[in-house]
Scaffold this motif. Structure first.
Motif, PDB file in Angstrom:
ATOM      1  N   LEU A 204      -2.933  -0.859   5.720  1.00 15.11           N
ATOM      2  CA  LEU A 204      -3.923   0.208   5.598  1.00 15.11           C
ATOM      3  C   LEU A 204      -4.626   0.077   4.254  1.00 15.11           C
ATOM      4  N   ALA A 205      -5.965   0.103   4.264  1.00 11.16           N
ATOM      5  CA  ALA A 205      -6.736  -0.009   3.026  1.00 11.16           C
ATOM      6  C   ALA A 205      -6.523   1.244   2.185  1.00 11.16           C
ATOM      7  N   LEU A 206      -5.887   1.079   1.043  1.00 12.25           N
ATOM      8  CA  LEU A 206      -5.573   2.188   0.139  1.00 12.25           C
ATOM      9  C   LEU A 206      -5.910   1.784  -1.286  1.00 12.25           C
ATOM     10  N   PRO A 207      -6.163   2.748  -2.163  1.00 15.20           N
ATOM     11  CA  PRO A 207      -6.381   2.409  -3.571  1.00 15.20           C
ATOM     12  C   PRO A 207      -5.186   1.637  -4.126  1.00 15.20           C
ATOM     13  N   GLY A 208      -5.464   0.579  -4.863  1.00 14.95           N
ATOM     14  CA  GLY A 208      -4.397  -0.223  -5.455  1.00 14.95           C
ATOM     15  C   GLY A 208      -3.939  -1.381  -4.606  1.00 14.95           C
ATOM     16  N   LEU A 209      -4.393  -1.438  -3.368  1.00 15.71           N
ATOM     17  CA  LEU A 209      -4.024  -2.565  -2.507  1.00 15.71           C
ATOM     18  C   LEU A 209      -4.844  -3.788  -2.899  1.00 15.71           C
ATOM     19  N   PRO A 210      -4.251  -4.977  -2.910  1.00 17.73           N
ATOM     20  CA  PRO A 210      -5.052  -6.180  -3.169  1.00 17.73           C
ATOM     21  C   PRO A 210      -6.197  -6.298  -2.172  1.00 17.73           C
ATOM     22  N   LEU A 211      -7.259  -6.998  -2.580  1.00 17.31           N
ATOM     23  CA  LEU A 211      -8.414  -7.172  -1.698  1.00 17.31           C
ATOM     24  C   LEU A 211      -8.098  -8.158  -0.580  1.00 17.31           C
ATOM     25  N   ALA A 212      -8.972  -8.190   0.421  1.00 18.57           N
ATOM     26  CA  ALA A 212      -8.721  -8.953   1.641  1.00 18.57           C
ATOM     27  C   ALA A 212      -8.355 -10.424   1.403  1.00 18.57           C
ATOM     28  N   PRO A 213      -9.064 -11.160   0.535  1.00 17.25           N
ATOM     29  CA  PRO A 213      -8.684 -12.570   0.354  1.00 17.25           C
ATOM     30  C   PRO A 213      -7.254 -12.751  -0.138  1.00 17.25           C
ATOM     31  N   GLU A 214      -6.821 -11.883  -1.055  1.00 13.09           N
ATOM     32  CA  GLU A 214      -5.452 -11.976  -1.552  1.00 13.09           C
ATOM     33  C   GLU A 214      -4.455 -11.562  -0.475  1.00 13.09           C
ATOM     34  N   LEU A 215      -4.789 -10.534   0.306  1.00 16.16           N
ATOM     35  CA  LEU A 215      -3.910 -10.126   1.402  1.00 16.16           C
ATOM     36  C   LEU A 215      -3.745 -11.261   2.409  1.00 16.16           C
ATOM     37  N   ALA A 216      -4.835 -11.951   2.704  1.00 21.79           N
ATOM     38  CA  ALA A 216      -4.755 -13.083   3.625  1.00 21.79           C
ATOM     39  C   ALA A 216      -3.825 -14.156   3.068  1.00 21.79           C
ATOM     40  N   ARG A 217      -3.913 -14.406   1.763  1.00 23.93           N
ATOM     41  CA  ARG A 217      -3.034 -15.398   1.134  1.00 23.93           C
ATOM     42  C   ARG A 217      -1.575 -14.984   1.257  1.00 23.93           C
ATOM     43  N   GLY A 219      -0.344 -13.412   3.713  1.00 21.44           N
ATOM     44  CA  GLY A 219       0.066 -13.516   5.107  1.00 21.44           C
ATOM     45  C   GLY A 219      -0.391 -12.385   6.001  1.00 21.44           C
ATOM     46  N   VAL A 220      -1.144 -11.425   5.458  1.00 21.32           N
ATOM     47  CA  VAL A 220      -1.622 -10.295   6.254  1.00 21.32           C
ATOM     48  C   VAL A 220      -2.694 -10.783   7.222  1.00 21.32           C
ATOM     49  N   ARG A 221      -2.638 -10.284   8.466  1.00 22.22           N
ATOM     50  CA  ARG A 221      -3.590 -10.721   9.487  1.00 22.22           C
ATOM     51  C   ARG A 221      -4.640  -9.664   9.819  1.00 22.22           C
ATOM     52  N   ARG A 222      -4.401  -8.408   9.416  1.00 19.26           N
ATOM     53  CA  ARG A 222      -5.308  -7.323   9.810  1.00 19.26           C
ATOM     54  C   ARG A 222      -5.274  -6.226   8.752  1.00 19.26           C
ATOM     55  N   LEU A 223      -6.450  -5.706   8.424  1.00 20.85           N
ATOM     56  CA  LEU A 223      -6.573  -4.625   7.444  1.00 20.85           C
ATOM     57  C   LEU A 223      -7.429  -3.528   8.047  1.00 20.85           C
ATOM     58  N   SER A 224      -6.899  -2.299   8.075  1.00 17.26           N
ATOM     59  CA  SER A 224      -7.585  -1.177   8.704  1.00 17.26           C
ATOM     60  C   SER A 224      -8.107  -0.197   7.667  1.00 17.26           C
ATOM     61  N   ALA A 225      -9.311   0.328   7.927  1.00 20.63           N
ATOM     62  CA  ALA A 225      -9.879   1.351   7.046  1.00 20.63           C
ATOM     63  C   ALA A 225      -9.198   2.696   7.239  1.00 20.63           C
ATOM     64  N   GLY A 226      -8.597   2.922   8.407  1.00 18.39           N
ATOM     65  CA  GLY A 226      -7.955   4.199   8.683  1.00 18.39           C
ATOM     66  C   GLY A 226      -8.974   5.330   8.667  1.00 18.39           C
ATOM     67  N   SER A 227      -8.570   6.454   8.116  1.00 25.14           N
ATOM     68  CA  SER A 227      -9.476   7.612   8.049  1.00 25.14           C
ATOM     69  C   SER A 227     -10.328   7.605   6.788  1.00 25.14           C
ATOM     70  N   GLY A 228     -10.244   6.524   5.997  1.00 28.55           N
ATOM     71  CA  GLY A 228     -10.916   6.491   4.698  1.00 28.55           C
ATOM     72  C   GLY A 228     -12.423   6.645   4.774  1.00 28.55           C
ATOM     73  N   ILE A 229     -13.073   5.971   5.726  1.00 26.80           N
ATOM     74  CA  ILE A 229     -14.530   6.074   5.836  1.00 26.80           C
ATOM     75  C   ILE A 229     -14.923   7.501   6.196  1.00 26.80           C
ATOM     76  N   ALA A 230     -14.216   8.095   7.157  1.00 26.21           N
ATOM     77  CA  ALA A 230     -14.514   9.479   7.549  1.00 26.21           C
ATOM     78  C   ALA A 230     -14.283  10.437   6.385  1.00 26.21           C
ATOM     79  N   GLU A 231     -13.216  10.254   5.637  1.00 18.66           N
ATOM     80  CA  GLU A 231     -12.938  11.130   4.495  1.00 18.66           C
ATOM     81  C   GLU A 231     -14.078  11.079   3.479  1.00 18.66           C
ATOM     82  N   ALA A 232     -14.555   9.870   3.199  1.00 14.07           N
ATOM     83  CA  ALA A 232     -15.645   9.721   2.230  1.00 14.07           C
ATOM     84  C   ALA A 232     -16.925  10.376   2.748  1.00 14.07           C
ATOM     85  N   LEU A 233     -17.196  10.241   4.039  1.00 15.15           N
ATOM     86  CA  LEU A 233     -18.410  10.823   4.596  1.00 15.15           C
ATOM     87  C   LEU A 233     -18.340  12.341   4.650  1.00 15.15           C
TER      88      LEU A 233
END
Length: 268
Positions: A204-217, A219-233
């Motif tokens: 789950l994309a959260l503050p403090g989480l490494p960015l996608a390229p590092e997550l891929a390194r 071994g992470v295969r999927r990253l979800s925005a969750g409710s974050g976009i809706a919360e910001a809007l």
């Protein structure tokens, strides 16, 4: 793209060369805006869908409203959709299976289903019923098992990797296709989880989480925005409304806004 083709494509995205970044929509309009940006697939957020109907997250949204929302989204989408089902909207595995059958009938090719504070054994029974329900409809549903060990602090920090992997084994045996280790942030923990399971790992994309390229390194295969976009809007909506109510000035509406014609052109 027919239902089974979308399901096959969605499975393949979890084994591609790049990490799958999944934005989470809450209605057909938000899904169309996100689709216009070239996404390979979309997800719903249970919280954002519930809020859009004036309900709270946490099994409060009537299943009929969820089904209507999923049907409205899939009728417009050209890409696969996976649906966040919380805990399946029931504690009874058979009822969860019935709900999954209805979600598949509404056009979804994947689901998230979570353990929360319930036992992992209960989620296993729900996964088994979900798999059976989808197979009866001839669909290879992608079942993403959300493990809440991190998100809800279910065990001591030093035991979280071990407990997450224990649950991952149970969920895989029950028929899960992916592991959603929501709340995990530390690179060492993420690497250990990815190395310890054969299931594609979702974060789950959260503050403090490494960015996608590092997550891929890691071994992470999927990253979800969750409710974050809706919360910001929603925060932006409150800010704009507050300003309007104070002065009646509509100048701020045009700042960083999509035009009427641009939005209207997407809604087809």
């Amino acid at each position: 793209m027919d239902h089974n083709t979308r399901a096959t494509a969605f499975h393949a995205l979890h084994h591609a060369d790049t990490i799958l970044l999944l934005a989470n929509a809450w209605d057909a309009g938000s899904a169309l805006v996100m689709q216009s940006l070239g996404v390979p697939a979309l997800a719903t957020s249970s919280a954002a869908v519930a809020w859009a109907h004036g309900e709270g997250d946490g099994h409060h949204l009537p299943v009929a409203q969820l089904l209507a929302t999923v049907s409205e989204i899939t009728a417009k989408l050209k890409v696969p959709l996976t649906v966040d089902m919380e805990g399946g909207y029931s504690d009874d595995p058979q009822t969860v299976g019935d709900n999954v059958a209805a979600i598949v009938g509404a056009g979804a090719v994947g689901i998230n289903i979570e353990d929360g504070r319930d036992t992992p054994e209960l989620l296993c029974r729900k996964i088994e019923q979900a798999r059976a329900a989808a197979e009866r409809q001839g669909l290879r549903l992608f079942i993403n098992a959300r493990c809440d060990v991190y998100l809800k602090g279910l065990v001591a920090p030093e035991l979280r990797v071990e407990e997450t992997l224990r649950r991952a084994r149970l969920y895989a045996e029950a028929g899960a296709d992916g592991l959603f280790a929501a709340g995990a942030r530390a690179p060492a923990d993420i690497a250990a989880i990815c190395a310890g399971t054969k299931l594609p790992v979702n974060l789950l994309a959260l503050p403090g989480l490494p960015l996608a390229p590092e997550l891929a390194r890691l071994g992470v295969r999927r990253l979800s925005a969750g409710s974050g976009i809706a919360e910001a809007l929603y925060a932006r909506m409150a800010e704009l409304t507050r300003g309007f109510l104070q002065t009646g000035d509509g100048t701020a509406f045009a700042a960083q806004a999509m035009s009427w014609s641009e939005l209207n052109g997407l809604m087809h």
